[in-house]
Scaffold this motif. Sequence first.
Motif, PDB file in Angstrom:
ATOM      1  N   ASN A   1      61.254  17.741 -96.481  1.00  0.00           N
ATOM      2  CA  ASN A   1      59.980  18.409 -98.060  1.00  0.00           C
ATOM      3  C   ASN A   1      60.884  18.153 -98.876  1.00  0.00           C
ATOM      4  O   ASN A   1      62.269  19.190-100.380  1.00  0.00           O
ATOM      5  CB  ASN A   1      59.290  18.671 -97.976  1.00  0.00           C
ATOM      6  N   LEU A   2      61.467  17.240 -99.965  1.00  0.00           N
ATOM      7  CA  LEU A   2      62.645  17.053-100.693  1.00  0.00           C
ATOM      8  C   LEU A   2      61.811  17.849-101.976  1.00  0.00           C
ATOM      9  O   LEU A   2      62.863  18.572-102.722  1.00  0.00           O
ATOM     10  CB  LEU A   2      63.050  15.846-101.454  1.00  0.00           C
ATOM     11  N   ARG A   3      61.088  18.302-102.688  1.00  0.00           N
ATOM     12  CA  ARG A   3      59.887  18.526-103.577  1.00  0.00           C
ATOM     13  C   ARG A   3      60.536  20.479-103.465  1.00  0.00           C
ATOM     14  O   ARG A   3      61.123  20.495-104.455  1.00  0.00           O
ATOM     15  CB  ARG A   3      58.861  18.591-103.991  1.00  0.00           C
ATOM     16  N   ASP A   4      60.241  20.641-102.074  1.00  0.00           N
ATOM     17  CA  ASP A   4      60.260  22.274-102.104  1.00  0.00           C
ATOM     18  C   ASP A   4      61.345  22.148-102.488  1.00  0.00           C
ATOM     19  O   ASP A   4      62.122  23.562-102.431  1.00  0.00           O
ATOM     20  CB  ASP A   4      59.818  22.891-100.996  1.00  0.00           C
ATOM     21  N   PHE A   5      62.219  21.791-101.354  1.00  0.00           N
ATOM     22  CA  PHE A   5      63.845  21.945-100.654  1.00  0.00           C
ATOM     23  C   PHE A   5      64.553  21.823-102.084  1.00  0.00           C
ATOM     24  O   PHE A   5      65.599  22.718-102.320  1.00  0.00           O
ATOM     25  CB  PHE A   5      64.540  20.706 -99.624  1.00  0.00           C
ATOM     26  N   SER A   6      64.099  21.048-103.238  1.00  0.00           N
ATOM     27  CA  SER A   6      65.110  21.220-104.338  1.00  0.00           C
ATOM     28  C   SER A   6      65.161  22.225-104.761  1.00  0.00           C
ATOM     29  O   SER A   6      65.984  23.097-106.056  1.00  0.00           O
ATOM     30  CB  SER A   6      63.848  19.613-105.054  1.00  0.00           C
ATOM     31  N   PHE A   7      63.471  23.065-104.981  1.00  0.00           N
ATOM     32  CA  PHE A   7      63.430  24.273-105.245  1.00  0.00           C
ATOM     33  C   PHE A   7      63.961  25.221-105.011  1.00  0.00           C
ATOM     34  O   PHE A   7      64.701  26.511-105.601  1.00  0.00           O
ATOM     35  CB  PHE A   7      61.502  24.667-106.126  1.00  0.00           C
ATOM     36  N   VAL A   8      64.549  24.917-103.910  1.00  0.00           N
ATOM     37  CA  VAL A   8      65.789  26.513-103.260  1.00  0.00           C
ATOM     38  C   VAL A   8      66.855  26.313-103.743  1.00  0.00           C
ATOM     39  O   VAL A   8      67.553  26.672-103.791  1.00  0.00           O
ATOM     40  CB  VAL A   8      65.429  25.906-101.338  1.00  0.00           C
ATOM     41  N   ILE A   9      67.176  25.025-103.299  1.00  0.00           N
ATOM     42  CA  ILE A   9      68.009  24.321-104.400  1.00  0.00           C
ATOM     43  C   ILE A   9      69.206  25.276-105.809  1.00  0.00           C
ATOM     44  O   ILE A   9      69.826  26.239-106.202  1.00  0.00           O
ATOM     45  CB  ILE A   9      69.390  22.699-104.401  1.00  0.00           C
ATOM     46  N   ILE A  10      67.385  24.880-106.683  1.00  0.00           N
ATOM     47  CA  ILE A  10      68.070  25.588-107.653  1.00  0.00           C
ATOM     48  C   ILE A  10      68.132  26.865-107.705  1.00  0.00           C
ATOM     49  O   ILE A  10      68.711  27.568-108.714  1.00  0.00           O
ATOM     50  CB  ILE A  10      66.180  25.103-108.592  1.00  0.00           C
ATOM     51  N   GLY A  11      66.887  27.543-106.885  1.00  0.00           N
ATOM     52  CA  GLY A  11      66.788  29.520-106.681  1.00  0.00           C
ATOM     53  C   GLY A  11      68.404  29.588-106.598  1.00  0.00           C
ATOM     54  O   GLY A  11      69.392  30.940-107.459  1.00  0.00           O
ATOM     55  N   PHE A  12      69.279  28.842-105.663  1.00  0.00           N
ATOM     56  CA  PHE A  12      70.213  29.208-105.399  1.00  0.00           C
ATOM     57  C   PHE A  12      72.024  28.648-106.130  1.00  0.00           C
ATOM     58  O   PHE A  12      72.775  29.931-106.649  1.00  0.00           O
ATOM     59  CB  PHE A  12      70.917  27.849-103.922  1.00  0.00           C
ATOM     60  N   LEU A  13      71.388  27.791-107.305  1.00  0.00           N
ATOM     61  CA  LEU A  13      72.527  27.126-108.701  1.00  0.00           C
ATOM     62  C   LEU A  13      71.893  28.216-109.413  1.00  0.00           C
ATOM     63  O   LEU A  13      72.944  28.878-110.424  1.00  0.00           O
ATOM     64  CB  LEU A  13      72.190  26.666-109.077  1.00  0.00           C
ATOM     65  N   LEU A  14      70.839  29.009-109.680  1.00  0.00           N
ATOM     66  CA  LEU A  14      70.637  30.237-110.780  1.00  0.00           C
ATOM     67  C   LEU A  14      71.480  30.964-110.413  1.00  0.00           C
ATOM     68  O   LEU A  14      72.352  32.148-111.109  1.00  0.00           O
ATOM     69  CB  LEU A  14      69.412  30.348-110.855  1.00  0.00           C
ATOM     70  N   MET A  15      71.314  31.620-108.889  1.00  0.00           N
ATOM     71  CA  MET A  15      72.427  32.858-108.807  1.00  0.00           C
ATOM     72  C   MET A  15      73.620  32.589-108.348  1.00  0.00           C
ATOM     73  O   MET A  15      74.549  33.166-108.968  1.00  0.00           O
ATOM     74  CB  MET A  15      71.718  33.461-107.177  1.00  0.00           C
ATOM     75  N   ALA A  16      74.242  31.620-108.116  1.00  0.00           N
ATOM     76  CA  ALA A  16      75.729  30.820-109.012  1.00  0.00           C
ATOM     77  C   ALA A  16      75.977  31.172-109.839  1.00  0.00           C
ATOM     78  O   ALA A  16      77.387  30.985-110.506  1.00  0.00           O
ATOM     79  CB  ALA A  16      75.522  29.676-107.654  1.00  0.00           C
ATOM     80  N   SER A  17      75.033  30.737-110.995  1.00  0.00           N
ATOM     81  CA  SER A  17      75.524  30.460-112.553  1.00  0.00           C
ATOM     82  C   SER A  17      76.240  32.135-112.603  1.00  0.00           C
ATOM     83  O   SER A  17      75.936  32.363-113.842  1.00  0.00           O
ATOM     84  CB  SER A  17      74.194  29.548-113.248  1.00  0.00           C
ATOM     85  N   VAL A  18      74.754  32.945-112.017  1.00  0.00           N
ATOM     86  CA  VAL A  18      74.995  34.456-112.999  1.00  0.00           C
ATOM     87  C   VAL A  18      75.808  35.160-111.684  1.00  0.00           C
ATOM     88  O   VAL A  18      76.896  35.512-112.809  1.00  0.00           O
ATOM     89  CB  VAL A  18      73.745  35.352-112.517  1.00  0.00           C
ATOM     90  N   ALA A  19      77.066  34.701-110.807  1.00  0.00           N
ATOM     91  CA  ALA A  19      77.966  35.458-110.644  1.00  0.00           C
ATOM     92  C   ALA A  19      79.275  35.280-111.467  1.00  0.00           C
ATOM     93  O   ALA A  19      80.102  35.588-111.633  1.00  0.00           O
ATOM     94  CB  ALA A  19      78.050  34.076-109.383  1.00  0.00           C
ATOM     95  N   ALA A  20      79.233  33.909-112.721  1.00  0.00           N
ATOM     96  CA  ALA A  20      80.013  33.461-113.165  1.00  0.00           C
ATOM     97  C   ALA A  20      79.945  34.451-114.592  1.00  0.00           C
ATOM     98  O   ALA A  20      81.545  34.613-114.890  1.00  0.00           O
ATOM     99  CB  ALA A  20      80.017  31.681-113.696  1.00  0.00           C
ATOM    100  N   TYR A  21      79.206  35.310-114.426  1.00  0.00           N
ATOM    101  CA  TYR A  21      79.041  36.021-115.470  1.00  0.00           C
ATOM    102  C   TYR A  21      78.948  37.385-115.078  1.00  0.00           C
ATOM    103  O   TYR A  21      78.992  38.334-116.663  1.00  0.00           O
ATOM    104  CB  TYR A  21      78.032  35.932-116.535  1.00  0.00           C
ATOM    105  N   VAL A  22      78.966  37.620-114.071  1.00  0.00           N
ATOM    106  CA  VAL A  22      78.778  39.282-113.887  1.00  0.00           C
ATOM    107  C   VAL A  22      79.644  39.440-113.209  1.00  0.00           C
ATOM    108  O   VAL A  22      81.748  38.769-112.925  1.00  0.00           O
ATOM    109  CB  VAL A  22      77.936  39.590-112.997  1.00  0.00           C
TER     110      VAL A  22
END
Length: 228
Positions: free
Chosen positions: A207-228
């Motif tokens: 289910n690429l629609r749902d799975f894409s939001f899993v990836i987005i959530g993971f990337l959001l935490m990856a972007s946060v990790a760049a600033y903390v």
Amino acid sequence: LPFKKRQQTDNHVDFPVGETLATGVFLGAALMHMLPEANHVFQHQGYHYPYAYIITGFVFLFFLWFEHLGKELYHHHEASHPAFAILAWAMLSIHSLMLGTALGLSHSHSVVIMLFLAIITHKWAESFAIAVQLNKTDMSARHRRLFFLSFSLMTPVGIFVGWYFGRGIETQSIFDPILIAASAGTFLYLGTLHGLERCVMVERCCNLRDFSFVIIGFLLMASVAAYV
């Protein structure tokens, strides 16, 4: 099968976007924030054995065993039997306690905001699930309310526990990295195998629609990790 027909024959209930996004946030928080922080604190305190990874793995396996135990009870008892509801209450209460602890231990404002949003997005599903399971049993209404009330208090209690060990006491305690590593194991489980039959990363990754939001959530935490 055509897409619409597959939808009709599929027993799974699609995750709301927010809950699916929370799955990626939990996974990213475990791997990029909590586990590295727990390992760093252990080493800073002079413990060079990988205790953080051991604790995280143990908690992950504990929840996996807990869920399989719940499935066995579900198949061997009637819906009115309280055993399954009590086990579900225990597991979801531990989930909530560890989620609150992780939130209380967090120091970065951006991480706190992301975890808070992920927790409240995920909380409604757990609350609904425990309410349904409790109402199926033959327990008295008073006992059902007590179980649900205690479950509701777990996240605030966890926040206080995390705050107390993270900020409330000045001395560096061994409980700090233990709690962080245990929270990492909880988040890792919620981000992967929680709800084995419905998890978008196990059963429904097509289910690429749902799975894409899993990836987005993971990337959001990856972007946060760049600033903390």
